[in-house]
Design an enzyme around this catalytic site. Structure first.
Site, short mmCIF file in Angstrom:
data_model
loop_
_atom_site.label_atom_id
_atom_site.label_comp_id
_atom_site.label_asym_id
_atom_site.label_seq_id
_atom_site.Cartn_x
_atom_site.Cartn_y
_atom_site.Cartn_z
N THR A 192 -1.46 -7.66 -0.99
CA THR A 192 -0.06 -7.25 -0.74
C THR A 192 0.69 -8.42 -0.09
O THR A 192 0.10 -9.45 0.24
CB THR A 192 0.00 -6.05 0.23
OG1 THR A 192 -0.46 -6.49 1.51
CG2 THR A 192 -0.80 -4.86 -0.24
N TYR B 27 -3.12 -7.02 17.21
CA TYR B 27 -3.22 -6.18 16.00
C TYR B 27 -4.51 -5.36 16.03
O TYR B 27 -4.50 -4.16 15.76
CB TYR B 27 -3.17 -7.09 14.77
CG TYR B 27 -3.26 -6.39 13.43
CD1 TYR B 27 -2.18 -5.64 12.95
CD2 TYR B 27 -4.40 -6.48 12.64
CE1 TYR B 27 -2.26 -5.01 11.71
CE2 TYR B 27 -4.48 -5.86 11.40
CZ TYR B 27 -3.40 -5.13 10.93
OH TYR B 27 -3.48 -4.49 9.71
N VAL C 269 -6.10 -6.50 1.60
CA VAL C 269 -5.53 -5.89 0.39
C VAL C 269 -4.53 -6.87 -0.21
O VAL C 269 -3.86 -7.62 0.52
CB VAL C 269 -4.82 -4.56 0.74
CG1 VAL C 269 -4.32 -3.86 -0.51
CG2 VAL C 269 -5.77 -3.64 1.52
N ILE D 202 0.84 -1.20 0.00
CA ILE D 202 0.00 0.00 0.00
C ILE D 202 0.87 1.26 0.00
O ILE D 202 0.61 2.22 -0.73
CB ILE D 202 -0.93 -0.02 1.25
CG1 ILE D 202 -1.92 -1.19 1.15
CG2 ILE D 202 -1.67 1.30 1.39
CD1 ILE D 202 -2.72 -1.45 2.44
N ASN E 48 1.75 4.68 7.30
CA ASN E 48 1.29 3.43 6.69
C ASN E 48 2.03 2.20 7.20
O ASN E 48 1.49 1.10 7.19
CB ASN E 48 1.46 3.55 5.17
CG ASN E 48 1.39 2.21 4.46
OD1 ASN E 48 0.31 1.65 4.27
ND2 ASN E 48 2.55 1.66 4.10
N LYS F 103 -4.79 -1.31 16.10
CA LYS F 103 -5.48 -0.55 15.06
C LYS F 103 -6.65 0.26 15.63
O LYS F 103 -6.93 1.36 15.17
CB LYS F 103 -5.94 -1.47 13.92
CG LYS F 103 -4.77 -2.05 13.10
CD LYS F 103 -3.98 -0.97 12.36
CE LYS F 103 -2.98 -1.55 11.36
NZ LYS F 103 -2.18 -0.53 10.67
N ARG G 227 12.31 -0.11 6.76
CA ARG G 227 13.55 -0.65 7.35
C ARG G 227 14.55 -1.13 6.29
O ARG G 227 15.74 -0.94 6.45
CB ARG G 227 13.22 -1.83 8.28
CG ARG G 227 12.61 -1.41 9.59
CD ARG G 227 12.10 -2.62 10.34
NE ARG G 227 11.14 -3.37 9.50
CZ ARG G 227 10.49 -4.44 9.88
NH1 ARG G 227 10.68 -4.93 11.09
NH2 ARG G 227 9.64 -5.04 9.07
#
Ligand code: NAP
Length: 271
Positions: free
Chosen positions: A202, A167, A200, A29, A102, A171, A49
């Protein structure tokens, strides 16, 4: 040039001269968001990173002689590293006009087996990372009474899911931070919003599919189909669809939109 072409050229250069900092810009993304802003004239600071991959991305964006994008490698869960990254970005391109938080990562662990290490890792990058970067970047927005902060949260910031409690908690924290800052800076010319995607297409979702295959013995196709089914439109979201929402929130027309959490999820959640 007809009126329609003129309008589309204007839209294409809508962010000329603006400094856009995108975290997690090397893949998925974030990379899509970085490309979308670069195509519209912005100057990018790319953070993540993996220094080698970031450098490749920077080189790919810097194809025109006029562009001057920069890459900064840092673990954003680390307060000092994140603060230094923002300092370097500001030294290179001036105060951040548009910040896109992001960088993030989701992993699963059943709650009864959850370790403190897993909890701290999920909170560290997904929530504290947003705090560290925003805290450092906002200093440059306040005196100019201008700024856009866009956090890539998740549908996991709007509803619960099994096996990903840390998680989901992180979020939800990003959504709370978004709403609190929107109120705090409502008269400071700064808008703060979140974009909340469903699954998504990815690397992160590829890893989720691998985990389902490993833990259930299902095929990769069946695992992918199951994730797609969570979206009422029956598909994975494309990264470009998330980038489009970010562009809109960053644009002049969204000046009165703040504290909003926009789901990009085919109707999966209706906050
Ligand atoms: P991705 O393809 O795995 O990319 C993640 C990006 O974040 C990479 O550039 C990665 O670079 C960077 N990153 C991860 N940990 C970092 C750290 N500690 N410090 C600095 N950078 C770090 O993931 P994605 O799917 O594009 O996800 C991007 C964001 O969208 C995340 O916040 C994620 O939670 C959210 N999201 C994703 C989905 C989905 O289905 N994919 C759905 C909803 C929300 P390095 O590895 O080089 O650090």
């Amino acid at each position: 040039m007809n009126e329609q072409s003129k309008a589309s050229v204007a839209a294409d250069r809508a962010f000329t001269g603006q400094h856009v900092l995108v975290t997690g810009a090397s893949r998925g993304i974030g990379w899509s968001i970085a490309q979308a802003f670069a195509a519209r004239g912005a100057t990018l600071s790319l953070a993540g990173r993996d220094a080698a991959l970031l450098e490749q991305r920077r080189a790919a964006l810097n194809t025109s002689g006029a562009s001057n994008h920069t890459a900064f490698s840092a673990d954003l869960a680390d307060a000092e590293a994140a603060t230094a990254m923002v300092r370097h970005a500001v030294a290179a391109h001036g105060p951040v006009d548009i910040l896109v938080n992001n960088a993030g990562y989701g992993a699963s662990q059943p709650f009864a087996k959850m370790t403190a290490e897993h909890w701290n890792q999920m909170l560290g990058i997904n929530l504290s990372g947003v705090f560290h970067v925003t805290r450092a970047a906002i200093d440059g927005m306040l005196p100019r009474k201008s700024g856009r902060i866009i956090n890539i949260a998740s549908t996991a910031g709007l509803t619960g899911y099994a096996y990903v409690a840390a998680y989901v908690a992180a979020k939800h924290g990003v959504v709370g931070l978004t709403r609190a800052l929107a109120r705090e800076y409502a008269t400071a010319g700064i808008t703060v919003n979140a974009v909340c995607p469903g699954y998504v297409d990815t690397d992160m979702t590829a890893t989720t599919i691998e985990t389902i295959v490993r833990k259930t013995g299902r095929s990769a196709e069946a695992a992918r189909a199951e994730l797609a089914k969570s979206n009422p439109q029956g598909r994975l979201i494309q990264p470009e669809e998330v980038a489009d929402a970010v562009l809109w929130l960053a644009g002049a027309g969204a000046a009165s939109v703040t504290g909003q959490c926009i789901a990009i999820a085919g109707g999966e959640v209706m906050p």
